[in-house]
Design an enzyme around this catalytic site. Structure first.
Site, PDB file in Angstrom:
ATOM      1  N   ASP A   1      -1.071   4.798   6.241  1.00  0.00           N
ATOM      2  CA  ASP A   1      -0.196   3.856   5.545  1.00  0.00           C
ATOM      3  C   ASP A   1       0.130   2.620   6.373  1.00  0.00           C
ATOM      4  OD1 ASP A   1       1.389   3.098   3.293  1.00  0.00           O
ATOM      5  OD2 ASP A   1       3.203   3.800   4.304  1.00  0.00           O
TER       6      ASP A   1
ATOM      7  N   SER B   1       4.736   0.234  -0.570  1.00  0.00           N
ATOM      8  CA  SER B   1       3.748   1.179  -1.084  1.00  0.00           C
ATOM      9  C   SER B   1       4.251   1.753  -2.399  1.00  0.00           C
ATOM     10  CB  SER B   1       3.527   2.309  -0.079  1.00  0.00           C
ATOM     11  OG  SER B   1       3.145   1.800   1.180  1.00  0.00           O
TER      12      SER B   1
ATOM     13  N   GLN C   1      -4.626   3.259  -2.069  1.00  0.00           N
ATOM     14  CA  GLN C   1      -3.216   2.950  -2.261  1.00  0.00           C
ATOM     15  C   GLN C   1      -3.062   1.701  -3.105  1.00  0.00           C
ATOM     16  OE1 GLN C   1       0.200   1.107   0.442  1.00  0.00           O
ATOM     17  NE2 GLN C   1      -0.074   3.274   0.982  1.00  0.00           N
TER      18      GLN C   1
END
Length: 295
Positions: free
Chosen positions: A212, A236, A286
């Site tokens: 991430d 996110s 993502q």
């Protein structure tokens, strides 16, 4: 580093490791309930990779003899680093080869992250993989974040410079400004700074943490947007990850990333992690919010 253990395992461990030591607070109506803490993060908001990794650890604690091979999660609300996080693990399915768990992360009774994950017993079968890029410089030839940002007297810059995952941009960093071409793809070398135990399940969780850190950067790089650009807001939204093979998070990992689309204040990014020998370890996807003033 690189798997070597010190006499005192806490002496050089990464700063996020205490957050992965969850406390089991008992079962409740068929769920396993655990709690965890957070490390410092800019703005006082929980880093998404941290709560993702914690959710993986919580789910893995309910399973024996099977490794996580996929997860799909949604970041629902920003979490506060000042408050503990409660993790509720629901046992959805236990089959002969596969098991499924749902993990919900809560603060003040409200969910901040929701994940469903699948685990598989070791098995044999067909095997192939995409090749690792060959035209990539060695990580030792690239500047670290500490070398790029160490002289900047700002708390966020110092956080990036000192964090426990060393991220080295092949195409030039995007911390303060975008160095290199404005294209929707990039590659970074990364590895954990410090010692990790020889636990494959932990390394899978830590790779989830690291996944991430830079995954939205190809969205930003394509438009010349840096983390330090005025007024930029990112978050996110959802995250998917597939673990293909075991690898060490404290060895160098090449993380290639691309963004096929951005629209409506959202950008999609895809990534692949390779170990230094060329084995494909993970695939990541993502979608994130990327908002720029005036657009």
């Amino acid at each position: 580093m690189n798997g070597e253990q010190s006499d005192d395992p806490t002496a050089t461990e990464p700063d996020f490791m205490p957050t992965l030591r969850l406390v089991d607070t008992g079962a409740n109506t068929g769920e396993t309930i655990m709690t965890g803490s957070s490390h410092w993060s800019p703005g006082g908001r929980v880093f998404g990779g941290q709560v993702l990794a914690q959710s993986v650890v919580a789910a893995q604690s309910t399973i024996s003899g099977r490794a996580i091979h996929s997860m799909h999660g949604y970041f629902l609300r920003p979490g506060s680093i000042e408050d503990p996080i409660t993790f509720a693990v629901e046992r959805i399915h236990d089959g002969r080869s596969f098991a499924t768990r749902r993990t919900q992360a809560f603060q003040h009774g409200l969910p901040i992250f929701s994940m469903i994950a699948s685990f598989q017993a070791e098995d044999s079968g067909l095997e192939h993989q995409d090749p690792m890029p060959t035209d990539v410089p060695d990580p030792e030839s690239l500047p670290s974040a500490a070398e790029v940002l160490g002289g900047i007297d700002h708390p966020i810059a110092q956080h990036w410079a000192q964090r426990s995952v060393d991220v080295r941009h092949v195409d030039g960093p995007v911390f303060i400004d975008v160095q290199g071409a404005h294209v929707p793809h990039q590659a970074v070398w990364l590895r954990v700074v410090g010692d990790l135990p020889d636990d494959p399940a932990l390394h899978r969780a830590v790779l989830g943490y690291a996944s991430d850190l830079s995954i939205l950067e190809p969205v930003m790089r394509a438009h010349g947007i840096a983390w330090g650009s005025h007024g930029v807001k990112t978050a996110s939204l959802d995250h998917a990850m597939w673990w293909h093979r075991d690898g060490r998070a404290d060895d160098w990992v090449l993380y290639t990333q691309e963004s096929p689309s951005a629209q409506g204040g959202r950008g999609l990014a895809l990534g692949r992690m390779f170990d230094r020998s060329g084995r494909l370890l993970t695939t990541v996807a993502q979608e994130g919010m990327v908002r720029v003033p005036g657009i």
